[in-house]
Design an enzyme around this catalytic site. Structure first.
Site, PDB file in Angstrom:
ATOM      1  N   GLY A 118      23.262  16.865  53.833  1.00 53.38           N
ATOM      2  CA  GLY A 118      23.367  15.404  53.876  1.00 53.38           C
ATOM      3  C   GLY A 118      24.740  14.963  54.345  1.00 53.38           C
ATOM      4  O   GLY A 118      25.455  15.690  55.037  1.00 53.38           O
ATOM      5  N   GLY A 119      25.112  13.765  53.926  1.00 49.47           N
ATOM      6  CA  GLY A 119      26.395  13.196  54.346  1.00 49.47           C
ATOM      7  C   GLY A 119      27.574  14.056  53.952  1.00 49.47           C
ATOM      8  O   GLY A 119      28.667  13.911  54.507  1.00 49.47           O
ATOM      9  N   GLY A 161      38.773  17.672  90.808  1.00 50.91           N
ATOM     10  CA  GLY A 161      39.117  17.039  89.532  1.00 50.91           C
ATOM     11  C   GLY A 161      39.486  18.069  88.485  1.00 50.91           C
ATOM     12  O   GLY A 161      40.331  17.826  87.617  1.00 50.91           O
ATOM     13  N   ALA A 162      38.854  19.230  88.586  1.00 48.95           N
ATOM     14  CA  ALA A 162      39.127  20.260  87.588  1.00 48.95           C
ATOM     15  C   ALA A 162      40.566  20.763  87.700  1.00 48.95           C
ATOM     16  O   ALA A 162      41.194  21.122  86.702  1.00 48.95           O
ATOM     17  CB  ALA A 162      38.137  21.403  87.733  1.00 48.95           C
TER      18      ALA A 162
HETATM   19  C1  HXC Z   1      22.343  17.141  40.826  1.00 48.05           C
HETATM   20  C2  HXC Z   1      21.739  19.189  41.618  1.00 48.05           C
HETATM   21  C3  HXC Z   1      21.858  18.736  42.938  1.00 48.05           C
HETATM   22  C4  HXC Z   1      22.256  17.395  43.141  1.00 48.05           C
HETATM   23  C5  HXC Z   1      21.248  20.791  43.004  1.00 48.05           C
HETATM   24  N1  HXC Z   1      21.351  20.455  41.710  1.00 48.05           N
HETATM   25  N2  HXC Z   1      21.543  19.750  43.782  1.00 48.05           N
HETATM   26  N3  HXC Z   1      21.982  18.399  40.586  1.00 48.05           N
HETATM   27  N4  HXC Z   1      22.487  16.637  42.054  1.00 48.05           N
HETATM   28  N5  HXC Z   1      22.424  16.906  44.380  1.00 48.05           N
HETATM   29  C6  HXC Z   1      21.124  21.309  40.561  1.00 48.05           C
HETATM   30  C7  HXC Z   1      19.676  21.744  40.443  1.00 48.05           C
HETATM   31  O1  HXC Z   1      18.948  20.767  39.764  1.00 48.05           O
HETATM   32  C8  HXC Z   1      19.838  23.020  39.659  1.00 48.05           C
HETATM   33  O2  HXC Z   1      20.032  22.682  38.303  1.00 48.05           O
HETATM   34  C9  HXC Z   1      21.142  23.594  40.159  1.00 48.05           C
HETATM   35  O3  HXC Z   1      21.832  22.518  40.773  1.00 48.05           O
HETATM   36  C10 HXC Z   1      20.951  24.674  41.194  1.00 48.05           C
HETATM   37  O4  HXC Z   1      20.063  24.199  42.178  1.00 48.05           O
HETATM   38  P1  HXC Z   1      18.849  25.057  42.715  1.00 48.05           P
HETATM   39  O5  HXC Z   1      17.951  24.134  43.438  1.00 48.05           O
HETATM   40  O6  HXC Z   1      18.275  25.858  41.618  1.00 48.05           O
HETATM   41  O7  HXC Z   1      19.607  26.047  43.709  1.00 48.05           O
HETATM   42  P2  HXC Z   1      19.096  26.654  45.077  1.00 48.05           P
HETATM   43  O8  HXC Z   1      17.719  27.155  44.966  1.00 48.05           O
HETATM   44  O9  HXC Z   1      20.145  27.605  45.497  1.00 48.05           O
HETATM   45  O10 HXC Z   1      19.052  25.425  46.104  1.00 48.05           O
HETATM   46  C11 HXC Z   1      20.258  24.765  46.463  1.00 48.05           C
HETATM   47  C12 HXC Z   1      19.930  23.476  47.223  1.00 48.05           C
HETATM   48  C13 HXC Z   1      18.950  22.621  46.395  1.00 48.05           C
HETATM   49  C14 HXC Z   1      19.350  23.834  48.590  1.00 48.05           C
HETATM   50  C15 HXC Z   1      21.255  22.761  47.459  1.00 48.05           C
HETATM   51  O11 HXC Z   1      19.432  22.520  45.077  1.00 48.05           O
HETATM   52  C16 HXC Z   1      18.796  21.261  46.945  1.00 48.05           C
HETATM   53  O12 HXC Z   1      18.060  21.060  47.929  1.00 48.05           O
HETATM   54  N6  HXC Z   1      19.443  20.292  46.308  1.00 48.05           N
HETATM   55  C17 HXC Z   1      19.342  18.912  46.694  1.00 48.05           C
HETATM   56  C18 HXC Z   1      20.091  18.659  47.937  1.00 48.05           C
HETATM   57  C19 HXC Z   1      20.137  17.200  48.243  1.00 48.05           C
HETATM   58  O13 HXC Z   1      19.148  16.631  48.753  1.00 48.05           O
HETATM   59  N7  HXC Z   1      21.242  16.562  47.864  1.00 48.05           N
HETATM   60  C20 HXC Z   1      21.463  15.205  48.101  1.00 48.05           C
HETATM   61  C21 HXC Z   1      21.917  15.131  49.537  1.00 48.05           C
HETATM   62  S1  HXC Z   1      22.334  13.507  49.959  1.00 48.05           S
HETATM   63  P3  HXC Z   1      19.450  23.583  37.108  1.00 48.05           P
HETATM   64  O14 HXC Z   1      19.895  22.869  35.885  1.00 48.05           O
HETATM   65  O15 HXC Z   1      17.990  23.624  37.315  1.00 48.05           O
HETATM   66  O16 HXC Z   1      20.078  24.916  37.277  1.00 48.05           O
HETATM   67  C22 HXC Z   1      23.952  13.556  49.780  1.00 48.05           C
HETATM   68  C23 HXC Z   1      24.546  12.302  50.181  1.00 48.05           C
HETATM   69  C24 HXC Z   1      25.984  12.482  50.430  1.00 48.05           C
HETATM   70  O17 HXC Z   1      24.549  14.452  49.371  1.00 48.05           O
HETATM   71  C25 HXC Z   1      26.397  11.269  51.151  1.00 48.05           C
HETATM   72  C26 HXC Z   1      27.805  11.293  51.525  1.00 48.05           C
HETATM   73  C27 HXC Z   1      28.090  10.134  52.402  1.00 48.05           C
END
Ligand code: HXC
Length: 518
Positions: free
Chosen positions: A174-175, A408-409
């Protein structure tokens, strides 16, 4: 305080520190290791000189209670921050701790990162971020997004002030990818580092395309195709070692010069360099052979080596002084400049200029790449970046034309007109508006077609053009080239001129900022 009370408080401190060092707990550490990833603290130990890393904010705790967060508080939260020494020089760093809520960014975690960024700025030290995170902490919502904005703002304000380096050793989704994207260099670790704006599920839902996490945002994709990553490594250990090597060429901030090292070899005439360029000027050769001969032994450190291979950029040393090298690569697409090569080289030129690293440019370029793909993709806009970057740069600029420098290069590649200080050419240099065949086709078309034997006439005119224009002496005669040199003396000439330029002072007109064609 009574001895007992002192002991009690110290025990409490010890116990809290022990808790903090465990991050999200032993189970999560084990799971991290099973994913072939080191923990945040293990990473920092490997990156820094032995036992020099000092943690800051080890007892910070997130302040949210929604969606079950009241029961998931961890000392230090999801990032380890602090400072230490790399090769004895001060560096600030943070490492996201995936064992705590997937390394997700809370507002408190962002404050920890911002605190060390502010310190790095005031003290004038590089800052390194090790990314391994699920992105914005979903439970915190807008506070987490606000935290990202604070980090992006600092990345932008620190750009060109202190070197900023990102390591991607886990997800960056994401961001969240935009903090690394603003920094100067991105290192990715094969197999574990992944960066994308939207993951495979969203891609599938929106465009119907099927793709794996690795194909979409893995280290190969970003090193070879997108050019987002500058380096990739097969292991975390190798990655940290590469980061340390990169830092050895860089000053700690924009008011310092890069560190010099003791010369590793002697600068002497090198006859073997004369044999690198093939006799037929349309034949390729590897410009890395030239670079390795004109830089101190084993000092060339290539950057972006798998992206836009038709241009080579990297840091090297000349008599122990750090220099940035930009070189057309005739072994790839004849060394033509295209969109990606222009982007790659202009960003590097601007980095060197921001951090007082002199530029050495090796020229062998037949021109900009023709074609619909390039024109529709905006080669005009992208090629202009390189012109702009060279013209704007005030660091010492030296160039050597090895063979072709057309049109130009020729101008773009550190020509005199773009404020280059020292322009040298080998006797094999061909400097002209265009190559002989193209030029003759344009200016002598009628004469050739009317001739009783057009091909004989064409060959005669090409040969005439080559003798008259495709050599360095016309340009040298007008001062566009300062000297024509024996290739064997290239390193000597470059190092003599580099020393002469050491005290160069140049500037650009006062302005808020320029408007580089992005
Ligand atoms: C809170 C989170 C989290 C999040 C993961 N966890 N991402 N908790 N907020 N964004 C937690 C999970 O619930 C889990 O908790 C633990 O972290 C490990 O995650 P897993 O999924 O078990 O790990 P893995 O299988 O290795 O997968 C990793 C991952 C996946 C690919 C990153 O977790 C995932 O897709 N997360 C969401 C990604 C996402 O969409 N984020 C938001 C993006 S938008 P437990 O307690 O079960 O162990 C964003 C905006 C930013 O970031 C903007 C900036 C401008």
């Amino acid at each position: 305080m009574a001895d007992d009370d002192v002991k009690k408080t110290l025990d409490e401190l010890k116990s809290k520190r022990k808790d903090a060092l465990l991050g999200g707990g032993l189970k999560k550490i084990e799971s991290q290791h099973q994913k072939n990833k080191l923990t945040a603290r293990e990473r920092l130990q490997k990156l820094f000189d032995s036992n020099t890393f000092n943690e800051i904010d080890q007892f910070a705790v997130h302040q949210s209670n929604d969606l079950g967060l009241d029961k998931q508080k961890f000392l230090g939260d999801s990032v380890v921050t602090g400072f230490g020494l790399i090769d004895g020089r001060k560096v600030f760093a943070y490492a996201q701790d995936f064992t705590v809520l997937g390394g997700s960014l809370s507002y408190v975690a962002s404050k920890k990162i911002c605190k060390i960024m502010d310190q790095a700025s005031k003290i004038g030290c590089p800052i390194i971020g090790i990314n391994d995170s699920g992105g914005a902490r979903i439970q915190e919502g807008i506070d987490s997004l606000a935290g990202y904005a604070e980090i992006f703002k600092r990345n932008t304000l620190l750009s060109g002030v202190v070197p900023q380096i990102s390591i991607i050793a886990g997800p960056a989704a994401g961001g969240a990818v935009y903090s690394p994207a603003i920094t100067d260099f991105i290192f990715m670790v094969d197999g574990i580092g992944q960066m994308y704006i939207t993951g495979p599920d969203v891609v599938k839902a929106v465009t119907g395309e099927n793709i794996s996490h690795e194909e979409l945002g893995g280290s190969t994709t970003h090193s070879v195709k997108s050019g987002v990553a500058h380096f990739r490594s097969p292991s975390e250990n190798e990655c940290y070692s590469k980061v340390r090597t990169l830092l050895s060429y860089l000053p700690s901030n924009n008011s310092e010069n890069p560190p010099n090292v003791k010369m590793t070899d002697t600068t002497k005439l090198d006859d073997t360099i004369r044999n690198i360029i093939p006799p037929n000027s349309n034949q390729p050769y590897d410009v890395l052979d030239v670079i390795n001969k004109i830089t101190d032994q084993n000092s060339f450190f290539e950057i972006h080596s798998e992206f836009a291979k038709n241009i080579v950029v990297g840091l090297g040393r000349l008599d122990g002084y750090a220099v940035g090298i930009v070189a057309n690569q005739p072994a790839q697409m004849a060394g033509m400049l295209d969109i990606d090569a222009s982007d790659k080289a202009s960003r590097f030129v601007r980095f060197c200029d921001a951090f007082n690293i002199p530029l050495v440019t090796l020229v062998d370029v037949p021109g900009f790449m023709p074609g619909l793909h390039q024109e529709f993709g905006g080669i005009i806009r992208h090629g202009a970046k390189l012109l702009y970057a060279y013209a704007e740069a005030t660091v010492p600029k030296l160039s050597v034309i090895l063979r072709k420098a057309y049109g130009g290069a020729f101008i773009v590649m550190s020509s005199k007109g773009l404020r280059s200080d020292v322009n040298l050419a080998w006797p094999t240099a061909e400097i002209a508006v265009m190559g002989p065949e193209g030029a003759v086709n344009v200016v002598s078309r009628r004469e050739i077609s009317k001739h009783e034997n057009p091909e004989v006439k064409r060959a005669e005119l090409v040969s005439e053009y080559r003798t008259k224009f495709s050599n360095p002496y016309v340009a040298a005669g007008r001062g566009y080239i300062d000297d024509v040199i024996d290739p064997a003396e290239t390193k000597i000439k470059l190092s003599t001129n580099l020393k002469m330029l050491q005290t160069k002072i140049d500037s650009i007109p006062p302005k808020k900022h320029g408007n580089i064609p992005l």
